[in-house]
Design an enzyme around this catalytic site. Structure first.
Site, PDB file in Angstrom:
ATOM      1  N   TRP A 323      -4.623  -3.116   1.383  1.00 32.44           N
ATOM      2  CA  TRP A 323      -5.656  -2.933  -0.165  1.00 32.44           C
ATOM      3  C   TRP A 323      -4.743  -2.812  -1.304  1.00 32.44           C
ATOM      4  O   TRP A 323      -4.848  -3.527  -2.284  1.00 32.44           O
ATOM      5  CB  TRP A 323      -6.473  -1.823   0.253  1.00 32.44           C
ATOM      6  CG  TRP A 323      -7.355  -1.882  -1.252  1.00 32.44           C
ATOM      7  CD1 TRP A 323      -8.385  -2.637  -1.724  1.00 32.44           C
ATOM      8  CD2 TRP A 323      -7.180  -0.759  -2.241  1.00 32.44           C
ATOM      9  NE1 TRP A 323      -8.919  -2.327  -2.793  1.00 32.44           N
ATOM     10  CE2 TRP A 323      -8.236  -0.896  -3.330  1.00 32.44           C
ATOM     11  CE3 TRP A 323      -6.177  -0.016  -2.505  1.00 32.44           C
ATOM     12  CZ2 TRP A 323      -8.157  -0.274  -4.410  1.00 32.44           C
ATOM     13  CZ3 TRP A 323      -6.378   0.766  -3.933  1.00 32.44           C
ATOM     14  CH2 TRP A 323      -7.260   0.522  -4.641  1.00 32.44           C
ATOM     15  N   HIS A 324      -3.751  -2.088  -0.955  1.00 31.48           N
ATOM     16  CA  HIS A 324      -2.776  -1.641  -2.203  1.00 31.48           C
ATOM     17  C   HIS A 324      -2.013  -2.794  -2.452  1.00 31.48           C
ATOM     18  O   HIS A 324      -1.436  -2.937  -3.625  1.00 31.48           O
ATOM     19  CB  HIS A 324      -1.880  -0.340  -1.822  1.00 31.48           C
ATOM     20  CG  HIS A 324      -2.464   0.991  -1.995  1.00 31.48           C
ATOM     21  ND1 HIS A 324      -3.224   1.293  -1.021  1.00 31.48           N
ATOM     22  CD2 HIS A 324      -2.487   1.589  -3.022  1.00 31.48           C
ATOM     23  CE1 HIS A 324      -3.730   2.499  -1.352  1.00 31.48           C
ATOM     24  NE2 HIS A 324      -3.269   2.690  -2.555  1.00 31.48           N
ATOM     25  N   GLY A 325      -1.747  -3.842  -1.595  1.00 31.61           N
ATOM     26  CA  GLY A 325      -0.881  -4.946  -1.866  1.00 31.61           C
ATOM     27  C   GLY A 325      -0.577  -5.892  -0.768  1.00 31.61           C
ATOM     28  O   GLY A 325      -0.659  -5.267   0.348  1.00 31.61           O
TER      29      GLY A 325
END
Lengths: 475, 369
Positions: A323-325
């Site tokens: 989700w962060h990247g």
């Protein structure tokens, strides 16, 4: 529009005045807040507003359908809504990542595929408002919220303080507040000022300083730096990302508070954590509970076998990492946390299995646990900061292990003081800070204004010119 | 939906208020805000004025903000309310032409080389450049050997990299590449939003003079400018000229030439990296004027300045902007950031590799080859 800018400094007082003048008229207030939020968002790129409006209409429609339908149809509407939300997120955020991964994977086995190259611009905050929309849809399915009027939902999804980088506020927390009328005579101003000034200081002064002084130079070329510099660059990054992200959400919570809206807390001294599980109760708390309630629990949580629990923990953290990247280094970051949390759980299970009593909670064990947890978190931050470049992460690890030597000019007293002070601040008990806040609140308004002006002066004088984008905007 | 909100509860009693922090009424918050903003504007008046002056020359915004902030600055100065800020600025030290220095990234695992300095730097003299007071004109330095020595791990090549925001990504990639060679000591200094057009924002000539005056000085300098330079200039006649004007081009050419002479003095090698094409055709057209000037000025200094034209490096075969380019395996890789101009990590790496190729051609035996 970034928080620590002149534009926002002009924008917010206008919104504050308009908001309290219109508060007696809920519909007008909502339209006003909706317009203000779209101006705030459109400041980056006006085209993003269409995506936000589209997400609002789509999710409102499907939530209404979910609330009206029964049985399989209800489940079908939920599946459609979740798939579509994640599909949009995947398109904007992960298309490149999957395209590259698939093409590279196939080329290794001799298949040369060429899916279309799309020039996709990632809209700011899409991860955050998509998650908020998902919480609304899923909570409606679970019967925790009813379909809100479209205007209420639109205000909830676009409300500018939380729009681009959280905290991830749930519909059930936000929507009821729209039905209430906050008392304009009793604004929790001292807490709001504390959060806003503290957030600005963390972002503008601490985060910018550490990035420029040690983190960016060392992570740019780890092999050119000693192990000592690499070690303090990692510590520095741990403080930098905390200052950056918690600074942003503190300003967001403070601004919302001045408008009479209460957000849940998002950070609670995360580096005082004594385990990874404890860390995730203190770091980005609104994401943690989102992942817990909408991913970990639906996966089965800890209701199945022990191995299923470990698997669920791992999966939740890996997906949280992604989700962060869109990069494999974020997957590694999530995996380190997932493996660590599963190991903690296994250790507890094992002691229980062997009939051993829980370990005594001594001072020494608390210190040891805190230090170990911090260093595991730091190890994971190396991959997080590497931002897709495994070479950088491995070079950092190489220097940490082999590059020992005391030569340095980056690890200076100011860097050491900043890192130490920011870590030490986390151990200051909340009641002490609360007492300071009470003392501030008892000052006459002129005194409060003068102190705040002094704070603005310090932040401006100690910070760099211009403000770097917040790290979490890209997520 | 109710047209008006429910009535407010009765005012809270004194005792209840005393338990926690005192809460303010909206009107009191406004008073706190007015005092805080008003005083902060006076305390930070120098920053506000600088921000106003950095707006695009000739724009109504600049006139408006300068007219607004100058009286505030004058008042703060008269009342000495700007002194605290100034003291902190003085304590922190000022960068050239700015109260905020460039971001520095120096790699110093290698001890400073004991090799003799290859050049004697120029002494900057502060006069007016292009009608902007406070900028720096540069006198050329005396000559020195025109070849670069073969570096070793004990006496690494002193490489300095600088420029605007593009220098950050490209410079960091170049630092990473050269750090693996083992015989390069790279220093990166970049300043976001800077260039040669607005020395009132950041005085690069003064900074470059400072860099070549360091002991020992860099042996090779790599710079990238241009992304922020295609903007109007105010010249000595007080008039404002834009990129298509001959006067603008003459003045910019003079600045580029002066910077090249300063850096290249004494036989130091310079690699001048031009800006890439932009997604916007109009912006690309303006940047083309700049690249033409860089190429022409570099051609006047053969053996000293090498110009790397990133427009060919980072564009498609027809020379137009593209966000994606194939890598060595033919995979399409994103080279640009979402803003249609800046380089992505891959774009920075590609540019840095091209710079390293030029560097290898200039420095015999670099990396043991």
């Amino acid at each position: 529009m970034l928080f620590p800018t002149i534009q926002f400094g002009i924008f917010f007082p206008i919104v504050f005045l308009g908001s309290w003048l219109l508060r007696p008229f809920p519909t007008r207030w909502k339209f006003f807040m909706l317009a203000a939020s779209y101006v705030f968002y459109g400041w980056w790129d006006w085209r993003f507003c269409f995506l936000l409006a589209g997400s609002t209409l789509f999710n409102q429609f499907f939530t209404a359908m979910i609330c009206m339908a029964r049985g399989a149809a209800k489940r079908g509407f939920l599946a459609l809504a979740v798939t579509a939300n994640l599909g949009v997120l995947a398109y904007f955020k992960y298309y490149d990542f999957f395209r590259t991964s698939v093409v590279n994977g196939l080329s290794r086995i001799g298949i040369h595929a060429s899916p279309p190259v799309l020039e996709i611009v990632l809209p700011v905050g899409i991860s955050f408002f998509t998650f908020q929309a998902l919480s609304y849809v899923i909570d409606a399915f679970r019967g925790k919220v009813q379909t809100a009027p479209l205007l209420d939902f639109a205000v909830y999804l676009s409300f500018f303080p939380h729009l681009v980088a959280g905290p991830i506020v749930r519909a059930a927390e936000f929507l009821p507040q729209l039905k209430e009328r906050p008392d304009p005579r009793r604004i929790d101003s001292s807490r709001a000022f504390r959060l806003i000034m503290g957030g600005l200081f963390k972002k503008v002064v601490v985060s910018s300083f550490l990035a420029a002084a040690i983190v960016d130079p060392v992570f740019a070329a780890p092999r050119s730096h000693s192990g000592l510099e690499a070690l303090f660059a990692v510590y520095g990054y741990a403080v930098q990302i905390y200052a950056d992200f918690s600074g942003y959400t503190d300003i967001a919570i403070g601004c919302a508070l001045l408008l009479g809206i209460v957000f849940p807390p998002n950070f609670d001294a995360p580096y005082t954590a004594r385990s990874l599980q404890d860390f995730w109760r203190r770091w980005h708390m609104t994401l943690s509970r989102f992942l817990r309630d909408y991913l970990y629990v639906p996966l089965g949580g800890n209701r199945g076998t022990r191995s299923a629990t470990y698997r669920n923990l791992m999966l939740t953290m890996i997906i949280g990492g992604l989700w962060h990247g869109a990069s494999w280094t974020f997957v590694v970051w999530g995996t380190i946390h997932g493996v660590g949390m599963a190991a903690e759980r296994w250790r507890l299970d094992r002691r229980e299995e062997l009939g051993l009593a829980p370990l005594p909670d001594t001072w020494g064990r608390r210190v040891l646990n805190t230090v170990v947890t911090f260093h595991v978190v730091c190890l994971a931050w190396i991959f997080f900061r590497a931002n897709g470049q495994f070479g950088i992460a491995f070079d950092m690890l190489h220097q940490l292990v082999t590059g020992w030597g005391l030569q340095t000019h980056l690890v200076n007293p100011l860097v050491l003081f900043t890192i130490a002070a920011m870590l030490a601040c986390q151990f200051v008990p909340e009641p002490t800070m609360h007492q300071l806040q009470i003392r501030f609140s008892l000052l006459p308004v002129v005194g409060q204004g003068v102190l705040l002006a002094g704070g603005f002066m310090l932040i401006d004088a100690l910070g760099p010119v211009g403000v770097a984008p917040f790290i979490y905007f890209q997520f | 939906m109710a047209a008006t909100a429910p009535p407010l509860p009765p005012r809270a009693g004194r005792e209840r208020r005393r338990r926690g922090p005192r809460r303010l009424a909206a009107g009191q918050v406004v008073i706190v805000g007015v005092i805080a903003y008003g005083l902060a504007a006076l305390f930070n008046s120098s920053t506000l004025l600088k921000m106003a002056e950095r707006q695009r020359l000739g724009s109504w915004q600049r006139s408006f903000y300068v007219d607004l902030t100058r009286p505030v600055h004058d008042l703060a100065h008269a009342l000495t309310l700007d002194r605290a800020h100034q003291s902190i600025d003085d304590y922190r030290g000022k960068g050239p032409g700015s109260s905020h220095p460039a971001v520095t990234s120096a790699a110093l695992v290698h001890p400073p080389s004991s090799a003799p300095a290859s050049s004697v730097p120029a002494a900057p003299t502060t006069t007016a450049v292009g009608g902007v007071a406070g900028a720096t004109t540069l006198a050329p330095a005396p000559s020195a050997p025109a070849t670069v020595r073969t570096p070793t791990s004990g006496a690494p090549l002193r490489l300095w990299i600088g420029g605007d925001s593009e220098a950050q990504g490209m410079g960091q990639a170049l630092e990473a590449l050269t750090s693996r060679l083992g015989d390069v000591d790279a220093t990166l200094e970049y300043k976001v939003s800077s260039g040669l057009s607005r020395p009132d924002y950041y005085d690069w000539p003064a900074k470059l003079a400072e860099v070549v005056a360091t002991k020992p000085p860099p042996e090779v300098m790599v710079v990238i400018f241009g992304g922020n330079d295609a903007q109007p200039l105010q010249l000595a006649d007080g008039k404002i000229y834009d990129v298509p004007d001959q006067q603008w081009q003459d003045e910019y050419r003079r600045r580029v030439g002066a910077a090249m002479d300063l850096m290249g003095a004494g036989g130091r090698k310079v690699i001048w990296v031009g800006p890439p094409n932009a997604k916007s055709a109009q912006f690309t057209g303006r940047l083309a004027v700049l690249s033409g000037i860089y190429a022409a000025e570099a051609a006047k200094r053969p053996g000293t300045v090498t110009f790397l034209d990133t427009r060919t490096l980072l564009s498609d075969p027809s020379g137009t902007y593209t966000a994606y380019l194939p890598d060595a395996n033919g995979n399409q890789i994103r080279m640009r950031a979402g803003d249609g101009f800046h380089l992505s990590i891959a774009g920075s790496n590609k540019t840095a590799r091209a710079v390293l190729d030029r560097l290898s051609a200039l420095v015999p035996g670099l990396g043991g080859h």
